[in-house]
Write a protein that holds these residues in place. Structure first.
Motif, PDB file in Angstrom:
ATOM      1  N   GLY A 105      12.304  16.546 -11.198  1.00  0.00           N
ATOM      2  CA  GLY A 105      13.687  16.184 -10.915  1.00  0.00           C
ATOM      3  C   GLY A 105      14.039  16.179  -9.444  1.00  0.00           C
ATOM      4  N   LEU A 106      13.138  16.645  -8.593  1.00  0.00           N
ATOM      5  CA  LEU A 106      13.395  16.683  -7.156  1.00  0.00           C
ATOM      6  C   LEU A 106      13.022  15.349  -6.531  1.00  0.00           C
ATOM      7  N   GLU A 107      13.928  14.772  -5.760  1.00  0.00           N
ATOM      8  CA  GLU A 107      13.683  13.496  -5.099  1.00  0.00           C
ATOM      9  C   GLU A 107      13.480  13.701  -3.605  1.00  0.00           C
ATOM     10  N   GLY A 108      12.557  12.933  -3.047  1.00  0.00           N
ATOM     11  CA  GLY A 108      12.276  13.016  -1.623  1.00  0.00           C
ATOM     12  C   GLY A 108      12.737  11.787  -0.879  1.00  0.00           C
ATOM     13  N   VAL A 109      12.026  11.436   0.181  1.00  0.00           N
ATOM     14  CA  VAL A 109      12.417  10.280   0.989  1.00  0.00           C
ATOM     15  C   VAL A 109      12.312   9.004   0.156  1.00  0.00           C
ATOM     16  N   ALA A 110      13.209   8.074   0.454  1.00  0.00           N
ATOM     17  CA  ALA A 110      13.271   6.792  -0.255  1.00  0.00           C
ATOM     18  C   ALA A 110      13.486   6.971  -1.749  1.00  0.00           C
ATOM     19  N   GLY A 111      14.028   8.137  -2.156  1.00  0.00           N
ATOM     20  CA  GLY A 111      14.318   8.398  -3.563  1.00  0.00           C
ATOM     21  C   GLY A 111      13.100   8.621  -4.425  1.00  0.00           C
ATOM     22  N   ALA A 112      11.935   8.825  -3.814  1.00  0.00           N
ATOM     23  CA  ALA A 112      10.693   8.988  -4.580  1.00  0.00           C
ATOM     24  C   ALA A 112      10.621  10.385  -5.197  1.00  0.00           C
ATOM     25  N   PRO A 113      10.102  10.484  -6.440  1.00  0.00           N
ATOM     26  CA  PRO A 113       9.963  11.799  -7.067  1.00  0.00           C
ATOM     27  C   PRO A 113       8.916  12.654  -6.340  1.00  0.00           C
ATOM     28  N   GLU A 147       0.837  -1.198   0.000  1.00  0.00           N
ATOM     29  CA  GLU A 147       0.000   0.000   0.000  1.00  0.00           C
ATOM     30  C   GLU A 147       0.871   1.248   0.000  1.00  0.00           C
ATOM     31  N   ILE A 148       0.322   2.302  -0.591  1.00  0.00           N
ATOM     32  CA  ILE A 148       1.079   3.536  -0.753  1.00  0.00           C
ATOM     33  C   ILE A 148       0.392   4.667   0.010  1.00  0.00           C
ATOM     34  N   GLY A 149       1.196   5.481   0.702  1.00  0.00           N
ATOM     35  CA  GLY A 149       0.714   6.678   1.373  1.00  0.00           C
ATOM     36  C   GLY A 149       1.303   7.917   0.717  1.00  0.00           C
ATOM     37  N   THR A 150       0.855   9.074   1.168  1.00  0.00           N
ATOM     38  CA  THR A 150       1.327  10.351   0.621  1.00  0.00           C
ATOM     39  C   THR A 150       2.071  11.123   1.705  1.00  0.00           C
ATOM     40  N   TYR A 151       3.348  11.325   1.476  1.00  0.00           N
ATOM     41  CA  TYR A 151       4.236  12.024   2.413  1.00  0.00           C
ATOM     42  C   TYR A 151       4.225  13.507   2.062  1.00  0.00           C
ATOM     43  N   VAL A 152       4.042  14.372   3.065  1.00  0.00           N
ATOM     44  CA  VAL A 152       3.970  15.819   2.835  1.00  0.00           C
ATOM     45  C   VAL A 152       5.216  16.488   3.400  1.00  0.00           C
ATOM     46  N   TYR A 153       5.854  17.335   2.579  1.00  0.00           N
ATOM     47  CA  TYR A 153       7.085  18.028   2.970  1.00  0.00           C
ATOM     48  C   TYR A 153       6.845  19.480   3.371  1.00  0.00           C
ATOM     49  N   ALA A 154       6.105  20.190   2.534  1.00  0.00           N
ATOM     50  CA  ALA A 154       5.984  21.631   2.723  1.00  0.00           C
ATOM     51  C   ALA A 154       4.770  22.137   1.966  1.00  0.00           C
ATOM     52  N   ILE A 155       4.339  23.336   2.345  1.00  0.00           N
ATOM     53  CA  ILE A 155       3.199  23.980   1.692  1.00  0.00           C
ATOM     54  C   ILE A 155       3.592  25.388   1.291  1.00  0.00           C
ATOM     55  N   THR A 180      16.028   9.865   6.269  1.00  0.00           N
ATOM     56  CA  THR A 180      14.713  10.447   6.019  1.00  0.00           C
ATOM     57  C   THR A 180      14.732  11.950   6.273  1.00  0.00           C
ATOM     58  N   ALA A 181      15.348  12.358   7.382  1.00  0.00           N
ATOM     59  CA  ALA A 181      15.418  13.782   7.711  1.00  0.00           C
ATOM     60  C   ALA A 181      16.209  14.544   6.654  1.00  0.00           C
ATOM     61  N   ARG A 182      17.292  13.955   6.167  1.00  0.00           N
ATOM     62  CA  ARG A 182      18.120  14.619   5.162  1.00  0.00           C
ATOM     63  C   ARG A 182      17.316  14.837   3.880  1.00  0.00           C
ATOM     64  N   ALA A 183      16.588  13.814   3.440  1.00  0.00           N
ATOM     65  CA  ALA A 183      15.786  13.942   2.218  1.00  0.00           C
ATOM     66  C   ALA A 183      14.639  14.932   2.421  1.00  0.00           C
ATOM     67  N   HIS A 184      14.005  14.883   3.597  1.00  0.00           N
ATOM     68  CA  HIS A 184      12.911  15.806   3.910  1.00  0.00           C
ATOM     69  C   HIS A 184      13.395  17.252   3.843  1.00  0.00           C
ATOM     70  N   HIS A 185      14.490  17.534   4.517  1.00  0.00           N
ATOM     71  CA  HIS A 185      14.985  18.906   4.569  1.00  0.00           C
ATOM     72  C   HIS A 185      15.483  19.384   3.203  1.00  0.00           C
ATOM     73  N   HIS A 186      15.996  18.463   2.400  1.00  0.00           N
ATOM     74  CA  HIS A 186      16.437  18.848   1.052  1.00  0.00           C
ATOM     75  C   HIS A 186      15.258  19.379   0.241  1.00  0.00           C
ATOM     76  N   VAL A 187      14.125  18.696   0.318  1.00  0.00           N
ATOM     77  CA  VAL A 187      12.940  19.157  -0.407  1.00  0.00           C
ATOM     78  C   VAL A 187      12.477  20.511   0.132  1.00  0.00           C
ATOM     79  N   VAL A 188      12.396  20.625   1.455  1.00  0.00           N
ATOM     80  CA  VAL A 188      11.931  21.872   2.061  1.00  0.00           C
ATOM     81  C   VAL A 188      12.838  23.037   1.670  1.00  0.00           C
ATOM     82  N   GLU A 189      14.142  22.851   1.773  1.00  0.00           N
ATOM     83  CA  GLU A 189      15.073  23.932   1.471  1.00  0.00           C
ATOM     84  C   GLU A 189      15.019  24.307  -0.007  1.00  0.00           C
ATOM     85  N   THR A 190      14.849  23.324  -0.879  1.00  0.00           N
ATOM     86  CA  THR A 190      14.763  23.612  -2.313  1.00  0.00           C
ATOM     87  C   THR A 190      13.555  24.483  -2.618  1.00  0.00           C
TER      88      THR A 190
END
Length: 260
Positions: free
Chosen positions: A22-30, A3-11, A69-79
């Motif tokens: 081209g931006l990748e998030g946690v677990a390398g997901a687009p 099953e798949i869920g939806t991870y939220v980074y920022a609004i 996970t934190a590293r990928a999360h923050h990368h998306v937020v900072e971008t």
């Protein structure tokens, strides 16, 4: 099938929000976007066998997993925050699907819009202040020689050492208060976080200030100059940033019942 869920980074606001291609998030997901009510949530798909409620409890005990996970999360937020005013969402916020995320944007629109207005054109800066610890010297049997009882002499030395240590601590805390007040006067808002222990800070000194400051981008140089003027007065000051405004975006997403 997993099953798949939806991870939220920022609004962010819909207008001028950057394309996540081209931006990748946690677990390398687009990373992709969910748009609703003039707001945009940056999200990605995650497997619920890792990010579901029960598996997540086990995953959070794995420090390497948490760090990745934190590293990928923050990368998306900072971008995202480099391009537009952004409200970061707390780490590992997962919903059952994009429909629930869209409903969240609709339901919490006013609160989110207010936060985005408050942080627009501003960035978070972090300041940590360290003071050298006053360590008690080891007891010396030689000091106990003479007419005074050895046990009494030892207790007196111990009390004197504790007074010195407490005096040094109070002085350092007072200096930290002065530093915080000067920086807060330049910032739009400020927050004091709990000082980190040496295992987290990587330093042996006392951490007497762990502050976050929301600063207008056009006053960033003034903020840094103010900090530099406070150096060399007994504290070692460490400046980090600019960051996305993590400390100043308290959006209560827990009102959404579909969060996992």
């Amino acid at each position: 099938m997993t099953e798949i869920g939806t991870y939220v980074y920022a609004i962010a606001r819909d207008a001028d929000s950057p394309d996540p291609s081209g931006l990748e998030g946690v677990a390398g997901a687009p990373v992709r976007t969910v748009e609703q009510a003039g707001l945009v949530a940056y999200v990605s798909a995650v497997p619920l066998d890792q990010f579901g409620e029960e598996p997540l409890r086990r995953s959070l005990e794995n420090l390497d997993w948490v760090a990745d996970t934190a590293r990928a999360h923050h990368h998306v937020v900072e971008t995202v925050s480099e391009a537009v005013a952004t409200a970061p969402v707390r780490l590992v916020t997962v919903y059952t699907g994009e429909e629930q995320v869209g409903a969240l944007l609709e339901r919490r629109h006013d609160a989110i819009a207010e936060v985005l207005s408050r942080v627009a054109g501003r960035s978070e800066w972090g300041v940590k202040a360290y003071a050298e610890q006053v360590l008690s010297p080891p007891p010396s049997s030689g000091d106990d020689q003479g007419t005074e009882n050895p046990g009494t002499a030892y207790l007196k030395r111990r009390q004197a050492n504790l007074r010195d240590r407490n005096d040094a601590w109070r002085h350092a805390v007072g200096e930290a208060e002065r530093v915080n007040a000067a920086l807060a006067a330049v910032a739009v808002a400020s927050r004091r976080h709990r000082p980190q222990d040496p295992e987290l800070s990587g330093r042996e000194e006392w951490m007497v200030l762990n502050g976050a400051y929301l600063v207008d981008d056009d006053r960033a140089d003034e903020f840094a100059t103010t900090l530099d003027a406070l150096r060399g007065q007994g504290l070692d000051l460490e400046l980090t940033g600019p960051w996305a405004p993590y400390s100043f975006t308290d959006i209560d997403l827990n009102e959404a019942s579909d969060e996992l």
